[in-house]
Design a protein around this motif. Structure first.
Motif, short mmCIF file in Angstrom:
data_model
loop_
_atom_site.label_atom_id
_atom_site.label_comp_id
_atom_site.label_asym_id
_atom_site.label_seq_id
_atom_site.Cartn_x
_atom_site.Cartn_y
_atom_site.Cartn_z
N TYR A 19 -21.71 -11.06 -21.37
CA TYR A 19 -22.78 -10.71 -22.27
C TYR A 19 -23.08 -11.96 -23.17
O TYR A 19 -24.33 -12.22 -23.34
CB TYR A 19 -22.36 -9.46 -23.04
CG TYR A 19 -23.37 -8.95 -23.94
CD1 TYR A 19 -24.42 -8.19 -23.60
CD2 TYR A 19 -23.54 -9.57 -25.21
CE1 TYR A 19 -25.26 -7.70 -24.35
CE2 TYR A 19 -24.39 -8.96 -26.17
CZ TYR A 19 -25.45 -8.22 -25.76
OH TYR A 19 -26.49 -7.59 -26.35
N GLN A 20 -21.99 -12.56 -23.53
CA GLN A 20 -22.37 -13.78 -24.30
C GLN A 20 -23.17 -15.04 -23.56
O GLN A 20 -23.72 -15.79 -24.19
CB GLN A 20 -21.05 -14.32 -25.13
CG GLN A 20 -20.57 -13.65 -26.17
CD GLN A 20 -19.27 -14.12 -26.60
OE1 GLN A 20 -18.39 -14.86 -26.03
NE2 GLN A 20 -18.71 -13.63 -27.93
N GLU A 40 -26.54 -13.98 -23.65
CA GLU A 40 -27.27 -14.43 -24.96
C GLU A 40 -27.54 -15.88 -25.07
O GLU A 40 -28.72 -16.22 -25.58
CB GLU A 40 -26.39 -13.99 -26.18
CG GLU A 40 -26.48 -12.52 -26.33
CD GLU A 40 -25.35 -12.22 -27.79
OE1 GLU A 40 -24.53 -12.59 -27.79
OE2 GLU A 40 -25.98 -11.29 -28.26
N ILE A 61 -30.32 -16.91 -22.91
CA ILE A 61 -31.64 -16.33 -23.70
C ILE A 61 -32.06 -17.39 -24.52
O ILE A 61 -33.15 -17.84 -24.82
CB ILE A 61 -31.39 -14.93 -24.10
CG1 ILE A 61 -31.59 -13.97 -22.96
CG2 ILE A 61 -33.01 -14.58 -25.01
CD1 ILE A 61 -30.95 -12.54 -23.31
N ASN A 62 -30.99 -17.81 -25.32
CA ASN A 62 -31.39 -18.76 -26.67
C ASN A 62 -31.60 -20.15 -25.92
O ASN A 62 -32.31 -20.98 -26.83
CB ASN A 62 -30.03 -18.85 -27.44
CG ASN A 62 -29.79 -17.37 -28.26
OD1 ASN A 62 -31.07 -16.66 -28.54
ND2 ASN A 62 -28.88 -17.08 -28.59
N HIS A 69 -38.24 -15.15 -24.17
CA HIS A 69 -36.88 -15.16 -24.93
C HIS A 69 -36.73 -13.80 -26.01
O HIS A 69 -35.89 -13.08 -25.61
CB HIS A 69 -36.78 -16.22 -26.12
CG HIS A 69 -35.78 -16.15 -27.41
ND1 HIS A 69 -35.94 -15.57 -28.32
CD2 HIS A 69 -34.61 -16.69 -27.05
CE1 HIS A 69 -34.71 -15.79 -29.09
NE2 HIS A 69 -34.05 -16.42 -28.51
N LEU A 103 -34.05 -10.70 -25.41
CA LEU A 103 -33.17 -10.24 -26.34
C LEU A 103 -33.22 -8.78 -26.27
O LEU A 103 -32.31 -7.93 -26.28
CB LEU A 103 -33.56 -10.98 -27.77
CG LEU A 103 -32.92 -12.23 -27.69
CD1 LEU A 103 -33.41 -12.73 -29.07
CD2 LEU A 103 -31.53 -12.33 -27.77
N ILE A 137 -31.45 -6.75 -23.52
CA ILE A 137 -29.75 -6.59 -23.53
C ILE A 137 -29.48 -5.68 -24.38
O ILE A 137 -28.10 -6.10 -24.75
CB ILE A 137 -29.17 -8.08 -23.50
CG1 ILE A 137 -29.50 -8.92 -24.86
CG2 ILE A 137 -29.60 -8.90 -22.21
CD1 ILE A 137 -28.53 -10.16 -24.75
N ARG A 138 -30.22 -5.18 -25.41
CA ARG A 138 -29.52 -4.23 -26.34
C ARG A 138 -29.21 -2.89 -25.96
O ARG A 138 -29.95 -2.40 -25.18
CB ARG A 138 -30.44 -4.29 -27.56
CG ARG A 138 -30.95 -5.49 -28.26
CD ARG A 138 -29.90 -6.11 -28.91
NE ARG A 138 -30.15 -7.48 -29.42
CZ ARG A 138 -29.59 -8.58 -29.26
NH1 ARG A 138 -28.31 -8.52 -28.41
NH2 ARG A 138 -29.74 -9.69 -29.77
#
Length: 154
Positions: free
Chosen positions: A84-85, A88, A91-92, A100, A104, A107-108
């Motif tokens: 998951y990290q 992130e 994406i960043n 982007h 984001l 993935i919530r």
């Protein structure tokens, strides 16, 4: 000690499952997979002469590993890797603000991995994701080798 192949270490970290252990032979530099079942059978002194040949071979490997514990070191297991990290971080790393922001949001909450996979295809960044993820696993493998004084080749 022989050098381990960092690509192989990275792949094994990524692909291992909860019911297997992946270990590096600190002397030979080889990577081995052995099932938890085989290790438990050997620890419990189970008779494995009736098993199929490949199962007997795995039990012999498990026996060798247990008898030479200081020779082997376990790779980080799947519970120690936070994909998951990684998502992130990927994406960043994207410059397109729309992609982007949409990723984001994807993935919530529940179903994050499925939505992420769908969105990277929709936005045409699937290949970028796989390259990014492969590099993250390679870096994780290098870090692990260095922390454990395991020589490696790239």
């Amino acid at each position: 000690m022989n050098q381990v192949n960092i690509r192989e270490v990275a792949e094994e970290i990524e692909l291992q499952t909860e019911d297997t252990r992946v270990l590096v032979d600190k002397i030979g530099g080889k990577v081995f997979q052995v099932s938890e079942e085989a290790l438990v059978d050997v620890e419990d002194g189970e008779d494995f002469s009736h098993l199929l040949e490949w199962q007997r071979e795995e039990r012999h490997l498990a026996q060798h590993i247990l008898e030479n514990e200081t020779r082997y070191i376990q790779l980080p297991d799947c519970s120690e890797v936070n994909e998951y990290q990684m998502m992130e971080a990927f994406i960043n790393s994207l410059e397109d603000e729309q992609i982007h922001n949409d990723l984001l949001r994807a993935i919530r909450g529940k179903g994050a991995f499925r939505r992420f996979k769908d969105q990277i295809v929709t936005y045409g960044v699937r290949d970028q994701w796989f390259e990014f993820k492969d590099e993250q696993y390679r870096l994780l493998a290098i870090e692990w080798c260095e922390e454990n004084d395991i020589p490696y080749k790239k």
